[in-house]
Write a protein that holds these residues in place. Structure first.
Motif, PDB file in Angstrom:
ATOM      1  N   VAL A  29       0.838  -1.195   0.000  1.00  0.00           N
ATOM      2  CA  VAL A  29       0.000   0.000   0.000  1.00  0.00           C
ATOM      3  C   VAL A  29       0.875   1.248   0.000  1.00  0.00           C
ATOM      4  O   VAL A  29       0.601   2.213  -0.726  1.00  0.00           O
ATOM      5  N   VAL A  30       1.943   1.232   0.793  1.00  0.00           N
ATOM      6  CA  VAL A  30       2.863   2.371   0.826  1.00  0.00           C
ATOM      7  C   VAL A  30       3.482   2.578  -0.554  1.00  0.00           C
ATOM      8  O   VAL A  30       3.558   3.715  -1.052  1.00  0.00           O
ATOM      9  N   LYS A  31       3.892   1.503  -1.200  1.00  0.00           N
ATOM     10  CA  LYS A  31       4.452   1.607  -2.554  1.00  0.00           C
ATOM     11  C   LYS A  31       3.433   2.185  -3.532  1.00  0.00           C
ATOM     12  O   LYS A  31       3.758   3.033  -4.364  1.00  0.00           O
ATOM     13  N   LEU A  32       2.196   1.713  -3.422  1.00  0.00           N
ATOM     14  CA  LEU A  32       1.154   2.205  -4.326  1.00  0.00           C
ATOM     15  C   LEU A  32       0.876   3.685  -4.098  1.00  0.00           C
ATOM     16  O   LEU A  32       0.669   4.438  -5.054  1.00  0.00           O
ATOM     17  N   LEU A  33       0.880   4.095  -2.846  1.00  0.00           N
ATOM     18  CA  LEU A  33       0.657   5.506  -2.561  1.00  0.00           C
ATOM     19  C   LEU A  33       1.806   6.357  -3.105  1.00  0.00           C
ATOM     20  O   LEU A  33       1.582   7.458  -3.613  1.00  0.00           O
ATOM     21  N   GLU A  34       3.026   5.842  -3.007  1.00  0.00           N
ATOM     22  CA  GLU A  34       4.173   6.562  -3.568  1.00  0.00           C
ATOM     23  C   GLU A  34       4.049   6.658  -5.092  1.00  0.00           C
ATOM     24  O   GLU A  34       4.321   7.707  -5.675  1.00  0.00           O
ATOM     25  N   LYS A  35       3.631   5.557  -5.708  1.00  0.00           N
ATOM     26  CA  LYS A  35       3.441   5.578  -7.155  1.00  0.00           C
ATOM     27  C   LYS A  35       2.353   6.566  -7.548  1.00  0.00           C
ATOM     28  O   LYS A  35       2.446   7.231  -8.577  1.00  0.00           O
ATOM     29  N   GLU A  38       3.660   9.958  -7.574  1.00  0.00           N
ATOM     30  CA  GLU A  38       4.464  10.185  -8.778  1.00  0.00           C
ATOM     31  C   GLU A  38       3.579  10.260 -10.019  1.00  0.00           C
ATOM     32  O   GLU A  38       4.072  10.378 -11.133  1.00  0.00           O
ATOM     33  N   SER A  39       2.280  10.109  -9.806  1.00  0.00           N
ATOM     34  CA  SER A  39       1.262  10.117 -10.868  1.00  0.00           C
ATOM     35  C   SER A  39       1.518   9.040 -11.925  1.00  0.00           C
ATOM     36  O   SER A  39       1.296   9.245 -13.106  1.00  0.00           O
ATOM     37  N   HIS A  40       2.003   7.889 -11.453  1.00  0.00           N
ATOM     38  CA  HIS A  40       2.165   6.736 -12.337  1.00  0.00           C
ATOM     39  C   HIS A  40       0.799   6.202 -12.766  1.00  0.00           C
ATOM     40  O   HIS A  40       0.632   5.727 -13.878  1.00  0.00           O
ATOM     41  N   PHE A  51      -2.828  -3.264  -7.245  1.00  0.00           N
ATOM     42  CA  PHE A  51      -2.669  -3.867  -5.919  1.00  0.00           C
ATOM     43  C   PHE A  51      -3.251  -5.277  -5.880  1.00  0.00           C
ATOM     44  O   PHE A  51      -2.673  -6.181  -5.282  1.00  0.00           O
ATOM     45  N   GLU A  52      -4.390  -5.480  -6.530  1.00  0.00           N
ATOM     46  CA  GLU A  52      -5.010  -6.802  -6.565  1.00  0.00           C
ATOM     47  C   GLU A  52      -4.092  -7.830  -7.214  1.00  0.00           C
ATOM     48  O   GLU A  52      -4.088  -8.992  -6.830  1.00  0.00           O
ATOM     49  N   LYS A  53      -3.322  -7.407  -8.177  1.00  0.00           N
ATOM     50  CA  LYS A  53      -2.409  -8.329  -8.853  1.00  0.00           C
ATOM     51  C   LYS A  53      -1.304  -8.820  -7.930  1.00  0.00           C
ATOM     52  O   LYS A  53      -0.739  -9.892  -8.153  1.00  0.00           O
ATOM     53  N   THR A  54      -1.004  -8.053  -6.886  1.00  0.00           N
ATOM     54  CA  THR A  54       0.072  -8.454  -5.971  1.00  0.00           C
ATOM     55  C   THR A  54      -0.426  -9.385  -4.880  1.00  0.00           C
ATOM     56  O   THR A  54       0.387 -10.019  -4.207  1.00  0.00           O
ATOM     57  N   LEU A  55      -1.732  -9.496  -4.694  1.00  0.00           N
ATOM     58  CA  LEU A  55      -2.265 -10.339  -3.626  1.00  0.00           C
ATOM     59  C   LEU A  55      -2.251 -11.806  -4.030  1.00  0.00           C
ATOM     60  O   LEU A  55      -2.390 -12.151  -5.198  1.00  0.00           O
TER      61      LEU A  55
END
Length: 121
Positions: A29-35, A38-40, A51-55
């Motif tokens: 979640v922290v990585k996703l928020l950082e992304k 960065e407006s990725h 995120f669902e793909k990582t679960l």
């Protein structure tokens, strides 16, 4: 005793695995928020899809909501089945009442139409 020791070891292992999974999810979640910063990603939905793909299927999730309780789901399904049965009974009763009213109205129409008919000599 030996069984108690085994049980505590197993509980410790499960607790460690759960903590590891929760920390993994937190890191994701922290990585996703950082992304997102960065407006990725274009929007929140795209971020969740990633995120669902990582679960994995063995990841732990929090289920504090009552609707995620198995007992609640079972009770809800049972209640819905009872409601459906009652709805079907009421519907059948309505059909029978409508049929009876139609028969009564048809008899009324037949008797008035025969009494209105006059024979001319």
């Amino acid at each position: 005793t030996f069984k108690q020791k085994q049980r505590t070891e197993k509980e410790d292992f499960i607790r460690q695995k759960k903590e590891m999974m929760i920390s993994h999810q937190h890191q994701e979640v922290v990585k996703l928020l950082e992304k997102q910063k960065e407006s990725h990603f274009k929007n929140f939905q795209e971020m969740l899809t990633e995120f669902e793909k990582t679960l994995r299927h063995d990841d732990f999730t929090y289920s504090l909501d009552t609707c995620t309780s198995l007992l609640w789901m079972d009770t809800m399904l049972t209640s819905l089945k009872h409601m459906e049965a009652n709805r079907n009974r009421c519907q059948q009763l309505q059909y029978e009442l409508a049929w009876c009213l139609a028969e009564i109205k048809e008899e009324e129409l037949n008797t008035t139409s025969t009494s209105n008919v006059t024979l001319t000599p």
